[in-house]
Design an enzyme around this catalytic site. Structure first.
Site, short mmCIF file in Angstrom:
data_model
loop_
_atom_site.label_atom_id
_atom_site.label_comp_id
_atom_site.label_asym_id
_atom_site.label_seq_id
_atom_site.Cartn_x
_atom_site.Cartn_y
_atom_site.Cartn_z
N ALA A 171 -36.75 -3.11 5.28
CA ALA A 171 -37.14 -1.74 5.14
C ALA A 171 -35.95 -0.96 5.98
O ALA A 171 -35.72 -1.47 7.33
CB ALA A 171 -38.29 -1.29 5.36
N ASP A 222 0.96 -1.06 -0.04
CA ASP A 222 0.10 -0.18 0.10
C ASP A 222 0.80 1.25 -0.11
O ASP A 222 2.11 1.39 0.56
CB ASP A 222 -0.82 -0.10 1.25
CG ASP A 222 -2.09 1.07 1.01
OD1 ASP A 222 -3.10 0.38 0.86
OD2 ASP A 222 -2.16 2.11 1.10
N THR A 249 -13.73 -3.30 -8.18
CA THR A 249 -14.76 -3.13 -8.87
C THR A 249 -14.61 -1.97 -9.86
O THR A 249 -14.51 -0.73 -9.73
CB THR A 249 -16.02 -2.48 -7.93
OG1 THR A 249 -16.17 -3.72 -7.01
CG2 THR A 249 -17.26 -2.60 -8.70
N ASN A 271 -24.38 -5.91 -7.47
CA ASN A 271 -24.60 -4.84 -6.49
C ASN A 271 -25.69 -3.87 -6.91
O ASN A 271 -26.42 -3.67 -6.04
CB ASN A 271 -23.46 -3.99 -6.44
CG ASN A 271 -22.22 -4.47 -5.60
OD1 ASN A 271 -22.49 -5.45 -4.97
ND2 ASN A 271 -21.31 -3.84 -5.27
N LYS A 329 -20.08 -8.04 -11.36
CA LYS A 329 -20.09 -7.29 -10.06
C LYS A 329 -20.90 -6.34 -10.12
O LYS A 329 -21.83 -6.00 -9.05
CB LYS A 329 -18.45 -6.91 -10.18
CG LYS A 329 -18.34 -5.96 -8.71
CD LYS A 329 -18.56 -6.60 -7.32
CE LYS A 329 -18.66 -5.76 -6.19
NZ LYS A 329 -18.90 -6.54 -5.03
N CYS A 367 -19.99 0.67 -1.42
CA CYS A 367 -20.18 0.09 -2.55
C CYS A 367 -21.58 0.44 -3.13
O CYS A 367 -21.30 0.99 -4.35
CB CYS A 367 -20.11 -1.56 -2.56
SG CYS A 367 -18.62 -2.05 -2.27
N LYS A 386 -21.85 3.99 -4.87
CA LYS A 386 -21.16 4.55 -5.98
C LYS A 386 -21.25 3.32 -7.17
O LYS A 386 -21.23 3.87 -8.17
CB LYS A 386 -19.55 4.39 -5.47
CG LYS A 386 -18.92 3.08 -5.37
CD LYS A 386 -17.27 3.36 -5.20
CE LYS A 386 -16.88 1.97 -5.02
NZ LYS A 386 -16.69 1.00 -6.02
P1 NAD Z 1 -10.27 0.97 0.44
O1 NAD Z 1 -10.13 2.52 0.23
O2 NAD Z 1 -10.45 0.65 1.75
O3 NAD Z 1 -8.82 0.67 0.12
C1 NAD Z 1 -7.90 1.06 -0.95
C2 NAD Z 1 -6.42 1.04 -0.51
O4 NAD Z 1 -5.75 1.26 -1.94
C3 NAD Z 1 -6.22 2.37 0.36
O5 NAD Z 1 -5.43 1.67 1.36
C4 NAD Z 1 -4.96 2.97 -0.65
O6 NAD Z 1 -4.03 3.57 0.36
C5 NAD Z 1 -4.62 2.11 -1.36
N1 NAD Z 1 -4.20 2.64 -2.70
C6 NAD Z 1 -4.50 3.58 -3.43
N2 NAD Z 1 -3.84 3.90 -4.67
C7 NAD Z 1 -2.97 3.05 -4.65
C8 NAD Z 1 -1.78 2.92 -5.32
N3 NAD Z 1 -1.63 3.47 -6.76
N4 NAD Z 1 -0.88 1.64 -4.87
C9 NAD Z 1 -1.11 0.97 -3.77
N5 NAD Z 1 -1.97 1.18 -3.16
C10 NAD Z 1 -2.91 2.23 -3.37
O7 NAD Z 1 -11.11 0.42 -0.80
P2 NAD Z 1 -11.75 -0.76 -0.52
O8 NAD Z 1 -12.90 -0.70 0.06
O9 NAD Z 1 -11.03 -2.03 -0.09
O10 NAD Z 1 -12.24 -1.11 -2.07
C11 NAD Z 1 -11.22 -1.63 -3.04
C12 NAD Z 1 -12.00 -1.99 -4.18
O11 NAD Z 1 -13.02 -3.10 -3.98
C13 NAD Z 1 -13.16 -0.85 -4.66
O12 NAD Z 1 -12.99 -1.14 -6.22
C14 NAD Z 1 -14.36 -1.43 -4.19
O13 NAD Z 1 -15.46 -0.85 -4.76
C15 NAD Z 1 -14.16 -2.82 -4.17
N6 NAD Z 1 -14.81 -3.62 -3.32
C16 NAD Z 1 -14.99 -3.10 -2.02
C17 NAD Z 1 -16.05 -3.86 -1.23
C18 NAD Z 1 -16.05 -3.48 0.41
O14 NAD Z 1 -16.82 -4.08 1.07
N7 NAD Z 1 -15.31 -2.54 0.84
C19 NAD Z 1 -16.41 -5.07 -1.37
C20 NAD Z 1 -16.17 -5.58 -2.91
C21 NAD Z 1 -15.43 -4.73 -3.72
#
Ligand code: NAD
Length: 438
Positions: free
Chosen positions: A258, A30, A121, A214, A210, A266, A269
């Site tokens: 409800a 990260d 996603t 959602n 996906k 998610c 957006k």
């Molecule tokens: P998040 O914001 O919790 O985590 C994203 C991480 O990526 C952050 O820690 C950020 O610092 C890091 N990051 C950003 N740019 C970076 C880079 N260039 N190199 C390395 N690290 C980088 O996001 P999330 O909730 O984990 O969601 C991630 C993806 O998964 C999204 O597309 C989301 O829609 C999808 N998703 C989320 C969930 C959920 O419940 N949160 C479920 C399914 C899918």
């Protein structure tokens, strides 16, 4: 298998910890150094049941590592997952900045054949975009290492993320390469031998599965919320309507509760992003658009319902229980509780808030000001308030000591935004009980 996960947020961290639990060597990367430092000392950066234990165990076993360094993560790994955020851009479509930047950084360090897996996603066509970015960086490097791009969207639910990752309803693999597909099968071998369904598709189909999933769940929630408003007008009880509907296997009982409207990182957006994808390809996503509108009006409806019984909210004190968008998570992104608190404050009320886990995140998210008081527990929140709202149904709010709440409050309104209680359990202590759709 040696695996790198780029992005160690809710999805990346859970995926990394679970894949290391499957026996793989995983490096979670990260760009946020403070996150990585915390993780390296064995402390989870998010609240997610079961995750702390997995991190500590696999860190100690040497199967799980954390780094801010792309090179050390990518060069040792044969598979690189991208799990960075895809937040909404200004017009609501998915902002792919983080994906593009991750793809370019990965490409800088490719040193042999790799499988690049999109777990974020992403809109249809992103797999192709990632391929193009990597190819172009490799050309600039004058290198010709081969690689494959795979789409493997994630369906975990926050609050049950570890369980969902370990016991998924399905694993979707969008791939155009048989080599990459068998590598993916090997990664998830534990799930494969336990008969969890695998669906192999092309990349575009996986990407769309996906969003379609959602959006469908969001439509279901908005549908029952609209029905709940009709229930309020005609004297029906939405709990019973949901029960009666859900017994039909074609409908199913899930996502028919409800409430104050869907939230989280998610659904809000992804529904907007899907409708933008429709625009781009000239297909009107009218059902999804309606679900978005119905969700917005449900949130307003909740605040107005309270206003109706509370009278002019100016100088009133309202207690709000629960700030995360659902129980068992610290995630407050797009939480209905946050928008309701802001609404109440803008109407002149003071709000006393309490959440077992998510209060720090709520402050970071901007829920601050002299009219918002963070409290020590649910009974402290109730002190001197005119109305108490239960917005997020954490377990500890499911069996409140009603006489104690009554003693602490100066008013007598209880708004059960999740229909957790029976009307009589509050009315018998002199409360005005308000539920949703009943
Ligand atoms: P998040 O914001 O919790 O985590 C994203 C991480 O990526 C952050 O820690 C950020 O610092 C890091 N990051 C950003 N740019 C970076 C880079 N260039 N190199 C390395 N690290 C980088 O996001 P999330 O909730 O984990 O969601 C991630 C993806 O998964 C999204 O597309 C989301 O829609 C999808 N998703 C989320 C969930 C959920 O419940 N949160 C479920 C399914 C899918």
């Amino acid at each position: 298998m040696d695996i790198a996960i780029i992005g160690s947020g809710y999805v990346g961290l859970v995926s990394g910890a679970c894949l290391s639990e499957f026996g793989h060597n995983v490096v979670c990367m990260d760009t946020d150094a403070s996150k990585i430092n915390k993780l390296n000392s064995g402390i989870s950066t998010i609240y997610e049941p079961g995750l702390d234990e997995l991190i500590k165990k696999n860190l100690a076993a040497g199967r799980l590592k954390f780094t801010t360094d792309y090179k050390s993560a990518v060069t040792v790994s044969s598979v690189v997952f991208i799990a960075v955020g895809t937040p909404p851009g200004d017009d609501g479509s998915a902002d792919l900045r983080f994906i593009e930047s991750a793809a370019a950084s990965i490409a800088e360090h490719i040193n042999e054949y790799k499988v690049i897996v999109n777990k974020s996603t992403v809109p249809v066509g992103t797999g192709a975009r990632v391929r193009k970015i990597i190819t172009s960086v490799l050309q600039q490097r004058d290198d010709s290492f081969s690689f494959d791009v795979v789409s493997n969207p994630e369906f975990l639910r926050e609050g049950a993320a570890v369980k969902d990752f370990m016991h998924p309803d399905r694993i979707i693999i969008g791939s155009e390469s048989s080599v990459a597909s068998s590598i993916m099968e090997e990664i998830y071998r534990v799930l494969y031998i336990n008969n969890h369904p695998f669906v192999f598709t092309n990349i575009e189909t996986a990407e769309l599965i996906k969003y379609a999933s959602n959006a469908f769940l969001s439509v279901k929630i908005s549908f029952i919320n609209e029905i709940s408003r009709l229930c309020e007008m005609v004297g029906a009880d939405v709990q019973q309507v949901s029960h009666g509907m859900g017994l039909d296997n074609r409908i199913s009982k899930y996502f028919l509760h409800a409430g104050p409207g869907y939230g989280g990182s998610c659904f809000p957006k992804d529904t907007v992003a899907l409708s933008k994808i429709g625009d781009e390809f000239g297909v009107e996503m009218s059902i999804v658009r309606s679900a978005i509108q119905a969700n917005d009006s449900q949130k307003k409806h909740i605040s107005l319902k309270l206003k109706k019984v509370l009278g002019n909210p100016a100088d009133k004190i309202v207690a709000v229980l629960g700030l995360s968008f659902k129980p068992d998570t610290d995630d407050v992104r797009e939480s209905p509780a946050i928008s309701i608190v802001n609404d109440l404050v803008s109407m002149g009320a003071s709000v006393r808030v309490y959440d077992p886990i998510a209060m720090d995140n709520a402050r970071l998210y901007g829920l601050q000001g002299k009219h918002i008081i963070y409290c020590n527990d649910e009974y402290h929140a109730a002190n001197g308030c005119d109305a108490l709202m239960l917005i997020t149904e954490w377990n500890q709010f499911r069996s409140l000591d009603v006489p104690r709440v009554a003693h602490n409050m100066r008013g007598n309104i209880f708004f059960d935004c999740r229909n957790v209680y029976s009307r009589t359990s509050w009315e018998r202590y002199g409360f005005i009980y308000i539920g949703v759709g009943r």
